[in-house]
Design a protein around this motif. Structure first.
Motif, short mmCIF file in Angstrom:
data_model
loop_
_atom_site.label_atom_id
_atom_site.label_comp_id
_atom_site.label_asym_id
_atom_site.label_seq_id
_atom_site.Cartn_x
_atom_site.Cartn_y
_atom_site.Cartn_z
N VAL A 1 0.84 -1.20 0.00
CA VAL A 1 0.00 0.00 0.00
C VAL A 1 0.87 1.25 0.00
O VAL A 1 0.55 2.25 -0.67
CB VAL A 1 -0.95 0.00 1.22
CG1 VAL A 1 -1.79 1.27 1.23
CG2 VAL A 1 -1.85 -1.23 1.19
N THR A 2 1.99 1.23 0.73
CA THR A 2 2.88 2.39 0.79
C THR A 2 3.48 2.68 -0.57
O THR A 2 3.61 3.85 -0.97
CB THR A 2 4.00 2.15 1.82
OG1 THR A 2 3.42 1.85 3.09
CG2 THR A 2 4.87 3.39 1.96
N ALA A 3 3.87 1.64 -1.31
CA ALA A 3 4.40 1.85 -2.65
C ALA A 3 3.35 2.48 -3.56
O ALA A 3 3.66 3.38 -4.37
CB ALA A 3 4.88 0.52 -3.24
N SER A 4 2.10 2.06 -3.41
CA SER A 4 1.01 2.64 -4.20
C SER A 4 0.80 4.11 -3.84
O SER A 4 0.61 4.96 -4.72
CB SER A 4 -0.29 1.87 -3.96
OG SER A 4 -0.14 0.51 -4.27
N ALA A 5 0.86 4.41 -2.53
CA ALA A 5 0.68 5.79 -2.09
C ALA A 5 1.80 6.68 -2.60
O ALA A 5 1.58 7.85 -2.95
CB ALA A 5 0.63 5.83 -0.56
N ALA A 6 3.03 6.13 -2.65
CA ALA A 6 4.15 6.91 -3.18
C ALA A 6 3.97 7.16 -4.68
O ALA A 6 4.19 8.27 -5.17
CB ALA A 6 5.46 6.17 -2.92
N ALA A 7 3.54 6.13 -5.40
CA ALA A 7 3.37 6.26 -6.85
C ALA A 7 2.28 7.26 -7.22
O ALA A 7 2.42 8.02 -8.19
CB ALA A 7 3.04 4.89 -7.46
N ILE A 8 1.22 7.31 -6.43
CA ILE A 8 0.11 8.21 -6.75
C ILE A 8 0.49 9.67 -6.53
O ILE A 8 -0.16 10.59 -7.03
CB ILE A 8 -1.15 7.84 -5.93
CG1 ILE A 8 -2.41 8.22 -6.70
CG2 ILE A 8 -1.15 8.51 -4.57
CD1 ILE A 8 -3.68 7.67 -6.10
N ALA A 9 1.58 9.90 -5.78
CA ALA A 9 2.02 11.27 -5.53
C ALA A 9 2.48 11.97 -6.81
O ALA A 9 2.56 13.20 -6.85
CB ALA A 9 3.16 11.27 -4.51
N LEU A 10 2.74 11.21 -7.86
CA LEU A 10 3.11 11.84 -9.14
C LEU A 10 2.03 12.79 -9.62
O LEU A 10 2.32 13.82 -10.25
CB LEU A 10 3.37 10.77 -10.20
CG LEU A 10 4.68 9.98 -10.11
CD1 LEU A 10 4.75 8.97 -11.26
CD2 LEU A 10 5.89 10.90 -10.14
N GLN A 11 0.77 12.46 -9.34
CA GLN A 11 -0.34 13.29 -9.79
C GLN A 11 -0.32 14.65 -9.11
O GLN A 11 -0.77 15.65 -9.68
CB GLN A 11 -1.67 12.57 -9.52
CG GLN A 11 -2.91 13.35 -9.91
CD GLN A 11 -3.00 13.60 -11.41
OE1 GLN A 11 -2.40 12.88 -12.20
NE2 GLN A 11 -3.77 14.60 -11.81
N THR B 1 -7.43 6.69 3.14
CA THR B 1 -7.53 5.97 4.41
C THR B 1 -6.62 4.75 4.42
O THR B 1 -5.93 4.47 5.41
CB THR B 1 -8.99 5.53 4.66
OG1 THR B 1 -9.82 6.69 4.72
CG2 THR B 1 -9.11 4.76 5.96
N LEU B 2 -6.59 4.01 3.31
CA LEU B 2 -5.70 2.86 3.20
C LEU B 2 -4.25 3.27 3.38
O LEU B 2 -3.47 2.62 4.08
CB LEU B 2 -5.87 2.19 1.84
CG LEU B 2 -7.06 1.25 1.65
CD1 LEU B 2 -7.12 0.77 0.21
CD2 LEU B 2 -6.95 0.05 2.59
N ALA B 3 -3.88 4.38 2.74
CA ALA B 3 -2.51 4.87 2.83
C ALA B 3 -2.16 5.26 4.27
O ALA B 3 -1.01 5.13 4.69
CB ALA B 3 -2.31 6.06 1.91
N SER B 4 -3.15 5.71 5.02
CA SER B 4 -2.91 6.11 6.41
C SER B 4 -2.79 4.89 7.32
O SER B 4 -1.85 4.79 8.12
CB SER B 4 -4.04 7.01 6.90
OG SER B 4 -4.11 8.21 6.15
N VAL B 5 -3.73 3.96 7.19
CA VAL B 5 -3.76 2.85 8.14
C VAL B 5 -2.65 1.83 7.88
O VAL B 5 -2.28 1.06 8.77
CB VAL B 5 -5.13 2.13 8.13
CG1 VAL B 5 -6.22 3.07 8.56
CG2 VAL B 5 -5.43 1.52 6.76
N CYS B 6 -2.08 1.83 6.65
CA CYS B 6 -1.00 0.88 6.39
C CYS B 6 0.21 1.20 7.26
O CYS B 6 1.02 0.31 7.56
CB CYS B 6 -0.62 0.88 4.91
SG CYS B 6 0.34 2.31 4.37
#
Length: 522
Positions: A129-139, A398-403
Protein backbone atom coordinates in the motif's frame (compact mmCIF):
# COMPACT_ATOMS: atom_id res chain seq x y z
CA UNK A 1 17.72 -27.10 2.83
CA UNK A 2 18.02 -28.90 6.10
CA UNK A 3 16.80 -27.90 9.51
CA UNK A 4 20.14 -27.00 11.01
CA UNK A 5 20.83 -24.91 14.06
CA UNK A 6 21.58 -21.27 13.33
CA UNK A 7 24.06 -19.62 15.68
CA UNK A 8 23.36 -15.89 15.41
CA UNK A 9 26.83 -14.73 16.29
CA UNK A 10 28.98 -17.12 14.31
CA UNK A 11 32.24 -15.41 13.38
CA UNK A 12 33.38 -15.32 9.81
CA UNK A 13 36.98 -16.14 9.13
CA UNK A 14 39.27 -16.29 6.13
CA UNK A 15 38.80 -15.45 2.45
CA UNK A 16 37.45 -12.34 0.78
CA UNK A 17 34.60 -10.47 2.39
CA UNK A 18 32.07 -11.67 -0.20
CA UNK A 19 33.10 -15.30 0.27
CA UNK A 20 33.01 -14.81 4.02
CA UNK A 21 29.53 -13.36 3.78
CA UNK A 22 28.33 -16.34 1.75
CA UNK A 23 29.84 -18.72 4.29
CA UNK A 24 28.25 -16.66 7.04
CA UNK A 25 24.84 -17.01 5.39
CA UNK A 26 25.29 -20.77 5.17
CA UNK A 27 25.54 -20.87 8.97
CA UNK A 28 21.82 -20.04 8.96
CA UNK A 29 21.13 -22.87 6.50
CA UNK A 30 20.75 -20.69 3.39
CA UNK A 31 22.82 -20.67 0.21
CA UNK A 32 23.98 -17.48 -1.52
CA UNK A 33 21.49 -16.98 -4.38
CA UNK A 34 21.15 -13.19 -4.60
CA UNK A 35 24.06 -11.22 -6.05
CA UNK A 36 26.12 -9.68 -3.24
CA UNK A 37 27.40 -6.37 -4.62
CA UNK A 38 26.02 -3.50 -2.53
CA UNK A 39 28.35 -1.22 -0.59
CA UNK A 40 27.80 1.18 2.29
CA UNK A 41 26.24 4.04 0.31
CA UNK A 42 23.85 1.71 -1.53
CA UNK A 43 22.77 0.25 1.82
CA UNK A 44 22.22 3.75 3.23
CA UNK A 45 20.36 4.81 0.07
CA UNK A 46 17.87 1.94 0.47
CA UNK A 47 16.71 3.28 3.83
CA UNK A 48 16.95 6.98 2.97
CA UNK A 49 14.94 6.61 -0.24
CA UNK A 50 12.23 4.62 1.58
CA UNK A 51 11.79 7.48 4.08
CA UNK A 52 12.10 10.02 1.23
CA UNK A 53 11.63 13.25 3.17
CA UNK A 54 11.38 15.32 0.00
CA UNK A 55 8.35 13.27 -1.08
CA UNK A 56 6.62 12.80 2.24
CA UNK A 57 7.11 16.26 3.75
CA UNK A 58 6.03 17.74 0.42
CA UNK A 59 2.79 15.76 0.75
CA UNK A 60 2.15 15.90 4.50
CA UNK A 61 3.36 19.27 5.82
CA UNK A 62 -0.19 20.65 5.74
CA UNK A 63 -1.47 17.72 7.81
CA UNK A 64 0.77 18.46 10.77
CA UNK A 65 0.40 22.25 10.57
CA UNK A 66 -3.39 22.20 10.24
CA UNK A 67 -3.77 20.39 13.59
CA UNK A 68 -0.89 21.71 15.71
CA UNK A 69 0.04 25.06 14.21
CA UNK A 70 3.76 25.96 13.99
CA UNK A 71 4.42 24.19 17.30
CA UNK A 72 3.71 20.88 15.56
CA UNK A 73 7.43 21.07 14.71
CA UNK A 74 8.19 19.51 18.11
CA UNK A 75 6.46 16.29 17.13
CA UNK A 76 9.31 15.73 14.66
CA UNK A 77 12.15 15.33 17.21
CA UNK A 78 9.82 13.38 19.53
CA UNK A 79 9.02 10.82 16.83
CA UNK A 80 12.68 10.71 15.80
CA UNK A 81 13.78 9.84 19.33
CA UNK A 82 11.18 7.07 19.50
CA UNK A 83 12.11 5.69 16.11
CA UNK A 84 15.82 5.91 16.91
CA UNK A 85 15.20 3.61 19.87
CA UNK A 86 13.66 1.16 17.41
CA UNK A 87 16.57 1.68 15.01
CA UNK A 88 19.06 0.84 17.77
CA UNK A 89 17.26 -2.45 18.40
CA UNK A 90 17.19 -3.13 14.66
CA UNK A 91 20.90 -2.34 14.37
CA UNK A 92 21.80 -4.82 17.08
CA UNK A 93 19.71 -7.65 15.64
CA UNK A 94 20.76 -6.86 12.03
CA UNK A 95 24.36 -7.49 13.06
CA UNK A 96 23.40 -10.97 14.25
CA UNK A 97 20.89 -12.00 11.57
CA UNK A 98 22.05 -10.56 8.21
CA UNK A 99 19.28 -12.23 6.20
CA UNK A 100 16.85 -10.95 3.56
CA UNK A 101 13.31 -10.42 4.80
CA UNK A 102 14.62 -8.63 7.87
CA UNK A 103 11.43 -8.04 9.86
CA UNK A 104 10.20 -11.59 9.21
CA UNK A 105 13.54 -13.19 10.00
CA UNK A 106 14.21 -11.08 13.10
CA UNK A 107 10.72 -11.43 14.60
CA UNK A 108 10.57 -15.21 14.15
CA UNK A 109 13.98 -15.67 15.72
CA UNK A 110 12.93 -13.56 18.69
CA UNK A 111 9.27 -14.55 19.00
CA UNK A 112 8.80 -17.85 17.18
CA UNK A 113 7.18 -18.90 13.92
CA UNK A 114 3.71 -17.42 14.44
CA UNK A 115 4.90 -13.97 15.53
CA UNK A 116 7.54 -14.03 12.80
CA UNK A 117 5.02 -14.89 10.10
CA UNK A 118 2.62 -12.15 11.14
CA UNK A 119 5.47 -9.65 11.45
CA UNK A 120 6.38 -10.38 7.83
CA UNK A 121 2.72 -10.41 6.79
CA UNK A 122 2.00 -6.98 8.33
CA UNK A 123 5.11 -5.50 6.76
CA UNK A 124 4.38 -6.96 3.33
CA UNK A 125 0.81 -5.61 3.26
CA UNK A 126 1.99 -2.20 4.45
CA UNK A 127 4.77 -1.98 1.86
CA UNK A 128 2.40 -2.79 -1.00
CA UNK A 129 0.00 0.00 0.00
CA UNK A 130 2.88 2.39 0.79
CA UNK A 131 4.40 1.85 -2.65
CA UNK A 132 1.01 2.64 -4.20
CA UNK A 133 0.68 5.79 -2.09
CA UNK A 134 4.15 6.91 -3.18
CA UNK A 135 3.37 6.26 -6.85
CA UNK A 136 0.11 8.21 -6.75
CA UNK A 137 2.02 11.27 -5.53
CA UNK A 138 3.11 11.84 -9.14
CA UNK A 139 -0.34 13.29 -9.79
CA UNK A 140 0.29 15.97 -7.18
CA UNK A 141 3.51 17.05 -8.89
CA UNK A 142 3.73 16.28 -12.61
CA UNK A 143 0.68 18.21 -13.92
CA UNK A 144 2.04 21.23 -12.03
CA UNK A 145 5.28 20.97 -14.01
CA UNK A 146 3.57 20.62 -17.39
CA UNK A 147 -0.15 20.37 -18.10
CA UNK A 148 0.64 17.77 -20.76
CA UNK A 149 1.04 15.25 -17.95
CA UNK A 150 -2.70 15.57 -17.33
CA UNK A 151 -3.45 12.93 -19.95
CA UNK A 152 -7.00 12.10 -18.79
CA UNK A 153 -9.39 15.04 -18.47
CA UNK A 154 -8.38 18.53 -17.43
CA UNK A 155 -8.83 18.56 -13.65
CA UNK A 156 -5.70 17.41 -11.82
CA UNK A 157 -7.25 17.26 -8.33
CA UNK A 158 -7.06 13.75 -6.87
CA UNK A 159 -10.65 14.03 -5.61
CA UNK A 160 -12.07 14.41 -9.13
CA UNK A 161 -12.80 11.56 -11.55
CA UNK A 162 -10.30 12.74 -14.18
CA UNK A 163 -7.63 13.51 -11.57
CA UNK A 164 -8.02 10.11 -9.93
CA UNK A 165 -7.92 8.29 -13.27
CA UNK A 166 -4.83 10.21 -14.37
CA UNK A 167 -3.19 9.47 -11.02
CA UNK A 168 -3.73 5.76 -11.58
CA UNK A 169 -2.28 6.02 -15.09
CA UNK A 170 0.87 7.90 -13.99
CA UNK A 171 1.31 5.68 -10.95
CA UNK A 172 0.88 2.52 -13.03
CA UNK A 173 3.51 3.66 -15.53
CA UNK A 174 5.90 4.33 -12.65
CA UNK A 175 5.24 0.90 -11.15
CA UNK A 176 5.87 -0.81 -14.48
CA UNK A 177 9.23 0.97 -14.69
CA UNK A 178 10.25 0.11 -11.11
CA UNK A 179 9.15 -3.49 -11.62
CA UNK A 180 11.33 -3.74 -14.72
CA UNK A 181 14.32 -2.29 -12.86
CA UNK A 182 13.84 -4.74 -10.02
CA UNK A 183 13.73 -7.62 -12.49
CA UNK A 184 16.94 -6.79 -14.37
CA UNK A 185 19.16 -6.93 -11.29
CA UNK A 186 20.14 -5.35 -8.01
CA UNK A 187 23.13 -3.61 -9.61
CA UNK A 188 20.86 -1.56 -11.86
CA UNK A 189 18.48 -0.89 -8.99
CA UNK A 190 21.40 0.22 -6.83
CA UNK A 191 22.90 2.53 -9.47
CA UNK A 192 19.57 4.21 -10.16
CA UNK A 193 18.75 4.47 -6.47
CA UNK A 194 22.17 5.94 -5.66
CA UNK A 195 21.80 8.59 -8.35
CA UNK A 196 18.28 9.36 -7.18
CA UNK A 197 19.30 9.64 -3.54
CA UNK A 198 22.13 11.99 -4.50
CA UNK A 199 19.63 14.15 -6.40
CA UNK A 200 17.26 14.09 -3.44
CA UNK A 201 19.98 15.12 -0.99
CA UNK A 202 20.94 17.99 -3.33
CA UNK A 203 17.27 18.94 -3.59
CA UNK A 204 16.75 18.87 0.19
CA UNK A 205 19.86 21.02 0.66
CA UNK A 206 18.62 23.51 -1.97
CA UNK A 207 15.19 23.70 -0.30
CA UNK A 208 16.71 24.32 3.12
CA UNK A 209 19.01 27.06 1.79
CA UNK A 210 16.17 28.72 -0.13
CA UNK A 211 13.87 28.71 2.88
CA UNK A 212 16.41 30.01 5.39
CA UNK A 213 17.65 32.76 3.08
CA UNK A 214 14.05 33.99 2.66
CA UNK A 215 13.03 33.79 6.30
CA UNK A 216 10.37 36.28 7.40
CA UNK A 217 10.45 35.37 11.09
CA UNK A 218 12.83 33.83 13.60
CA UNK A 219 13.15 30.24 14.81
CA UNK A 220 11.00 31.10 17.84
CA UNK A 221 8.03 30.52 15.52
CA UNK A 222 8.09 26.88 16.65
CA UNK A 223 6.63 27.98 20.00
CA UNK A 224 3.52 29.44 18.33
CA UNK A 225 0.56 27.10 18.75
CA UNK A 226 -1.38 28.91 16.01
CA UNK A 227 -5.14 28.66 15.64
CA UNK A 228 -5.41 25.26 17.39
CA UNK A 229 -3.81 26.89 20.43
CA UNK A 230 -6.85 29.14 20.80
CA UNK A 231 -9.10 26.13 21.24
CA UNK A 232 -9.44 23.93 24.34
CA UNK A 233 -7.39 20.78 24.43
CA UNK A 234 -4.26 21.80 22.51
CA UNK A 235 -2.43 18.70 23.74
CA UNK A 236 -4.90 16.56 21.81
CA UNK A 237 -4.35 18.68 18.68
CA UNK A 238 -0.59 18.33 19.18
CA UNK A 239 -0.87 14.53 19.44
CA UNK A 240 -2.89 14.40 16.22
CA UNK A 241 -0.35 16.62 14.43
CA UNK A 242 2.33 14.07 15.33
CA UNK A 243 0.81 11.67 12.81
CA UNK A 244 2.66 13.60 10.10
CA UNK A 245 6.06 12.68 11.53
CA UNK A 246 4.87 9.14 12.26
CA UNK A 247 3.89 8.70 8.60
CA UNK A 248 7.26 9.95 7.35
CA UNK A 249 9.87 8.27 9.55
CA UNK A 250 9.37 4.63 8.57
CA UNK A 251 11.31 2.29 6.29
CA UNK A 252 14.77 3.08 7.65
CA UNK A 253 15.34 -0.64 8.23
CA UNK A 254 15.42 -1.37 4.48
CA UNK A 255 19.17 -1.94 4.71
CA UNK A 256 18.32 -5.13 6.58
CA UNK A 257 16.07 -6.30 3.74
CA UNK A 258 19.05 -6.18 1.37
CA UNK A 259 21.44 -7.91 3.76
CA UNK A 260 22.08 -10.87 1.45
CA UNK A 261 23.07 -8.45 -1.33
CA UNK A 262 25.33 -6.28 0.85
CA UNK A 263 29.03 -6.79 1.44
CA UNK A 264 29.77 -7.39 5.13
CA UNK A 265 26.14 -6.74 6.19
CA UNK A 266 26.88 -7.47 9.85
CA UNK A 267 28.85 -4.23 9.95
CA UNK A 268 27.24 -2.16 7.19
CA UNK A 269 23.51 -2.70 7.90
CA UNK A 270 23.56 -1.63 11.59
CA UNK A 271 25.38 1.56 10.66
CA UNK A 272 23.22 2.48 7.67
CA UNK A 273 19.95 1.76 9.51
CA UNK A 274 20.85 4.39 12.10
CA UNK A 275 22.35 6.76 9.53
CA UNK A 276 19.37 6.66 7.15
CA UNK A 277 16.98 7.61 9.95
CA UNK A 278 19.23 10.30 11.44
CA UNK A 279 20.05 12.02 8.13
CA UNK A 280 16.35 11.97 7.22
CA UNK A 281 15.45 13.43 10.62
CA UNK A 282 18.00 16.25 10.40
CA UNK A 283 17.13 17.14 6.81
CA UNK A 284 13.40 16.92 7.45
CA UNK A 285 13.61 18.96 10.64
CA UNK A 286 15.48 21.75 8.87
CA UNK A 287 12.91 21.72 6.06
CA UNK A 288 10.05 22.06 8.54
CA UNK A 289 11.77 24.87 10.45
CA UNK A 290 12.71 26.69 7.25
CA UNK A 291 9.15 26.45 5.89
CA UNK A 292 7.68 27.90 9.08
CA UNK A 293 10.21 30.74 9.05
CA UNK A 294 9.76 31.55 5.34
CA UNK A 295 6.00 31.10 4.93
CA UNK A 296 4.28 34.33 3.77
CA UNK A 297 1.58 33.69 6.36
CA UNK A 298 0.81 31.20 9.10
CA UNK A 299 -2.86 30.89 8.35
CA UNK A 300 -5.23 28.83 6.26
CA UNK A 301 -3.12 29.21 3.11
CA UNK A 302 -0.24 27.33 4.73
CA UNK A 303 -2.54 24.63 6.11
CA UNK A 304 -4.03 24.00 2.67
CA UNK A 305 -1.03 24.71 0.42
CA UNK A 306 1.66 23.23 2.66
CA UNK A 307 5.28 23.21 1.54
CA UNK A 308 4.47 23.77 -2.18
CA UNK A 309 2.75 27.04 -1.20
CA UNK A 310 5.86 28.23 0.64
CA UNK A 311 8.29 27.18 -2.09
CA UNK A 312 6.21 28.80 -4.81
CA UNK A 313 6.28 32.06 -2.84
CA UNK A 314 10.03 31.80 -2.21
CA UNK A 315 11.35 30.40 -5.50
CA UNK A 316 8.88 31.62 -8.08
CA UNK A 317 7.56 29.67 -11.04
CA UNK A 318 10.77 28.58 -12.82
CA UNK A 319 12.86 27.40 -9.87
CA UNK A 320 9.76 26.02 -8.28
CA UNK A 321 9.29 23.73 -11.28
CA UNK A 322 12.96 22.74 -11.17
CA UNK A 323 12.43 21.64 -7.59
CA UNK A 324 9.26 19.78 -8.57
CA UNK A 325 11.35 17.80 -11.05
CA UNK A 326 13.58 16.79 -8.15
CA UNK A 327 10.49 15.77 -6.19
CA UNK A 328 9.51 13.52 -9.12
CA UNK A 329 12.93 11.86 -8.83
CA UNK A 330 12.37 11.42 -5.10
CA UNK A 331 8.95 9.82 -5.71
CA UNK A 332 10.50 7.49 -8.28
CA UNK A 333 13.29 6.21 -6.03
CA UNK A 334 10.95 6.03 -3.04
CA UNK A 335 8.61 3.73 -4.99
CA UNK A 336 11.58 1.71 -6.26
CA UNK A 337 13.04 1.28 -2.75
CA UNK A 338 9.75 0.20 -1.21
CA UNK A 339 9.07 -2.32 -3.97
CA UNK A 340 12.61 -3.70 -3.68
CA UNK A 341 12.33 -4.13 0.08
CA UNK A 342 8.93 -5.81 -0.27
CA UNK A 343 10.18 -8.21 -2.95
CA UNK A 344 13.04 -9.33 -0.71
CA UNK A 345 10.63 -9.84 2.17
CA UNK A 346 8.29 -11.90 0.00
CA UNK A 347 11.25 -13.91 -1.35
CA UNK A 348 12.50 -14.64 2.16
CA UNK A 349 9.11 -15.88 3.36
CA UNK A 350 8.60 -17.94 0.20
CA UNK A 351 12.06 -19.48 0.52
CA UNK A 352 10.88 -20.84 3.87
CA UNK A 353 7.68 -22.13 2.20
CA UNK A 354 5.56 -19.70 4.22
CA UNK A 355 3.47 -18.29 1.35
CA UNK A 356 1.14 -19.65 -1.34
CA UNK A 357 3.06 -20.44 -4.56
CA UNK A 358 6.29 -20.39 -2.54
CA UNK A 359 8.24 -22.37 -5.14
CA UNK A 360 7.57 -19.71 -7.79
CA UNK A 361 8.07 -16.74 -5.47
CA UNK A 362 11.36 -18.08 -4.11
CA UNK A 363 12.95 -18.70 -7.51
CA UNK A 364 16.01 -16.53 -8.19
CA UNK A 365 17.01 -15.80 -11.78
CA UNK A 366 20.59 -17.04 -12.11
CA UNK A 367 21.57 -14.32 -14.59
CA UNK A 368 20.17 -11.28 -12.79
CA UNK A 369 20.45 -12.69 -9.27
CA UNK A 370 17.01 -11.34 -8.37
CA UNK A 371 13.66 -12.92 -7.44
CA UNK A 372 11.60 -11.80 -10.45
CA UNK A 373 8.20 -13.28 -9.54
CA UNK A 374 7.83 -11.30 -6.26
CA UNK A 375 8.71 -8.04 -8.04
CA UNK A 376 6.10 -8.65 -10.75
CA UNK A 377 3.44 -9.72 -8.26
CA UNK A 378 4.04 -6.69 -6.06
CA UNK A 379 3.85 -4.38 -9.07
CA UNK A 380 0.49 -5.89 -10.09
CA UNK A 381 -0.88 -5.69 -6.53
CA UNK A 382 0.22 -2.07 -6.22
CA UNK A 383 -1.58 -1.14 -9.42
CA UNK A 384 -4.65 -2.94 -8.07
CA UNK A 385 -4.51 -0.80 -4.92
CA UNK A 386 -4.16 2.32 -7.09
CA UNK A 387 -7.39 1.52 -8.92
CA UNK A 388 -9.28 1.92 -5.62
CA UNK A 389 -8.60 5.65 -5.93
CA UNK A 390 -10.85 5.91 -8.99
CA UNK A 391 -13.89 4.72 -7.10
CA UNK A 392 -13.32 6.69 -3.90
CA UNK A 393 -10.22 8.75 -3.18
CA UNK A 394 -11.19 8.90 0.52
CA UNK A 395 -10.88 5.11 0.78
CA UNK A 396 -7.45 5.20 -0.86
CA UNK A 397 -6.28 7.99 1.46
CA UNK A 398 -7.53 5.97 4.41
CA UNK A 399 -5.70 2.86 3.20
CA UNK A 400 -2.51 4.87 2.83
CA UNK A 401 -2.91 6.11 6.41
CA UNK A 402 -3.76 2.85 8.14
CA UNK A 403 -1.00 0.88 6.39
CA UNK A 404 1.45 2.82 8.57
CA UNK A 405 -0.21 1.16 11.59
CA UNK A 406 0.81 -2.21 10.14
CA UNK A 407 4.41 -1.04 9.84
CA UNK A 408 4.48 -0.08 13.52
CA UNK A 409 2.90 -3.44 14.42
CA UNK A 410 5.60 -5.18 12.37
CA UNK A 411 8.25 -3.21 14.26
CA UNK A 412 6.65 -4.27 17.55
CA UNK A 413 6.82 -7.89 16.42
CA UNK A 414 10.60 -7.46 16.62
CA UNK A 415 11.13 -5.14 19.58
CA UNK A 416 8.54 -6.85 21.83
CA UNK A 417 9.89 -10.43 21.62
CA UNK A 418 13.40 -8.99 21.58
CA UNK A 419 12.81 -7.47 25.00
CA UNK A 420 11.55 -10.83 26.27
CA UNK A 421 14.70 -12.52 24.96
CA UNK A 422 16.89 -9.90 26.60
CA UNK A 423 15.32 -10.63 29.97
CA UNK A 424 16.41 -14.24 29.40
CA UNK A 425 19.97 -13.26 28.58
CA UNK A 426 20.04 -12.45 24.85
CA UNK A 427 22.43 -11.79 23.18
CA UNK A 428 24.68 -13.29 25.85
CA UNK A 429 28.44 -12.80 25.86
CA UNK A 430 29.15 -10.87 22.66
CA UNK A 431 32.92 -10.52 22.99
CA UNK A 432 33.54 -13.28 20.42
CA UNK A 433 30.89 -12.08 17.93
CA UNK A 434 32.62 -10.49 14.94
CA UNK A 435 31.80 -9.51 11.37
CA UNK A 436 33.43 -10.59 8.10
CA UNK A 437 36.42 -8.33 8.82
CA UNK A 438 36.91 -9.67 12.33
CA UNK A 439 35.54 -6.55 14.05
CA UNK A 440 33.15 -6.73 16.99
CA UNK A 441 29.45 -6.51 16.23
CA UNK A 442 27.32 -3.54 17.23
CA UNK A 443 25.73 -4.06 20.64
CA UNK A 444 23.70 -2.00 23.11
CA UNK A 445 25.42 -3.71 26.02
CA UNK A 446 24.04 -2.88 29.45
CA UNK A 447 21.69 -0.29 27.94
CA UNK A 448 19.93 -2.98 25.92
CA UNK A 449 17.05 -3.66 28.32
CA UNK A 450 16.10 -0.03 29.14
CA UNK A 451 16.42 1.14 25.53
CA UNK A 452 14.49 -1.86 24.24
CA UNK A 453 11.78 -1.30 26.85
CA UNK A 454 11.43 2.34 25.80
CA UNK A 455 11.23 1.26 22.14
CA UNK A 456 8.35 -1.11 22.97
CA UNK A 457 6.47 1.51 25.01
CA UNK A 458 6.92 4.04 22.20
CA UNK A 459 5.69 1.54 19.62
CA UNK A 460 2.57 0.69 21.63
CA UNK A 461 1.71 4.36 22.15
CA UNK A 462 2.22 5.10 18.48
CA UNK A 463 -0.03 2.23 17.36
CA UNK A 464 -2.77 3.52 19.68
CA UNK A 465 -2.32 7.07 18.37
CA UNK A 466 -2.34 5.97 14.73
CA UNK A 467 -5.35 3.68 15.10
CA UNK A 468 -7.45 6.00 17.27
CA UNK A 469 -10.82 6.66 15.55
CA UNK A 470 -10.68 10.21 14.17
CA UNK A 471 -13.12 11.53 11.62
CA UNK A 472 -10.84 14.50 10.86
CA UNK A 473 -8.10 12.10 9.71
CA UNK A 474 -9.96 9.20 8.14
CA UNK A 475 -13.23 10.84 7.05
CA UNK A 476 -12.62 14.61 6.74
CA UNK A 477 -15.48 15.05 4.27
CA UNK A 478 -17.93 13.33 6.62
CA UNK A 479 -19.29 11.15 3.80
CA UNK A 480 -18.41 7.70 5.25
CA UNK A 481 -18.54 7.73 9.07
CA UNK A 482 -17.35 4.12 9.24
CA UNK A 483 -13.95 5.22 7.90
CA UNK A 484 -13.05 6.79 11.22
CA UNK A 485 -12.79 3.23 12.53
CA UNK A 486 -10.47 2.32 9.68
CA UNK A 487 -7.51 1.72 12.02
CA UNK A 488 -9.07 -1.00 14.19
CA UNK A 489 -10.91 -2.48 11.17
CA UNK A 490 -7.64 -2.66 9.23
CA UNK A 491 -5.85 -4.43 12.07
CA UNK A 492 -8.63 -6.99 12.53
CA UNK A 493 -9.00 -7.59 8.78
CA UNK A 494 -5.24 -8.05 8.35
CA UNK A 495 -5.14 -10.57 11.17
CA UNK A 496 -8.15 -12.54 9.87
CA UNK A 497 -6.81 -12.67 6.31
CA UNK A 498 -3.42 -13.58 7.74
CA UNK A 499 -4.92 -16.47 9.66
CA UNK A 500 -6.45 -17.75 6.41
CA UNK A 501 -3.13 -17.45 4.56
CA UNK A 502 -0.96 -18.82 7.38
CA UNK A 503 0.72 -22.12 6.37
CA UNK A 504 -1.25 -24.33 8.75
CA UNK A 505 0.19 -27.79 9.23
CA UNK A 506 3.39 -27.02 7.31
CA UNK A 507 6.58 -27.64 9.23
CA UNK A 508 9.12 -24.86 8.82
CA UNK A 509 12.18 -26.17 6.93
CA UNK A 510 14.44 -23.93 9.02
CA UNK A 511 13.01 -24.12 12.56
CA UNK A 512 14.03 -21.41 15.00
CA UNK A 513 16.73 -22.40 17.41
CA UNK A 514 15.75 -21.82 21.05
CA UNK A 515 18.10 -19.24 22.53
CA UNK A 516 20.36 -20.36 25.35
CA UNK A 517 23.02 -17.90 26.56
CA UNK A 518 25.53 -20.69 27.14
CA UNK A 519 25.36 -21.71 23.45
CA UNK A 520 24.55 -18.50 21.58
CA UNK A 521 26.57 -16.21 23.79
CA UNK A 522 29.62 -18.45 23.66
Amino acid sequence: MTATAQPPTAPVTGGAVTNGDANDLSEFGYTQQLHRSLGTFASFAAGFSFVSILTTIFQLFGLGFSFGGPAFFWTWPIVYIGQFLVALCFAEIAARYPISGAIYQWSRRMGGEVIGWFGGWFMMLAQIVTASAAAIALQVVMPSIWDGFQIIGDDSALTTTSGAANAVLLGSILLVITTFINCIGVNWMSRINNIGVTCEIVGVTAVILALFTHAERGPDVVFDTGLPGQQPGYIWAFIVSGLMAAYVMVGFGSAGELAEETKNPRRVAPRTIRLALTVSAIGGGLMLLGALMAAPSLGEELAVGGLPYVLDSVLGSFWGKVLLCDVVVAIFICTLAIQTACSRLMFSMARDDRLPASKLLSHVNTRTGTPIAPSVLIGVLCIGVLVVNIGNSAIFATLASVCIILIYLAYLSVTGPMLWRRLKGWPGNTTSAVDAEGKKLFTLGRLGIPLNLLAVVYGLLMVINLAWPRAEIFDPAGEMPILKWAGPICIVASILIGIACFPHGKKHPMPVKVFTPAVDGK
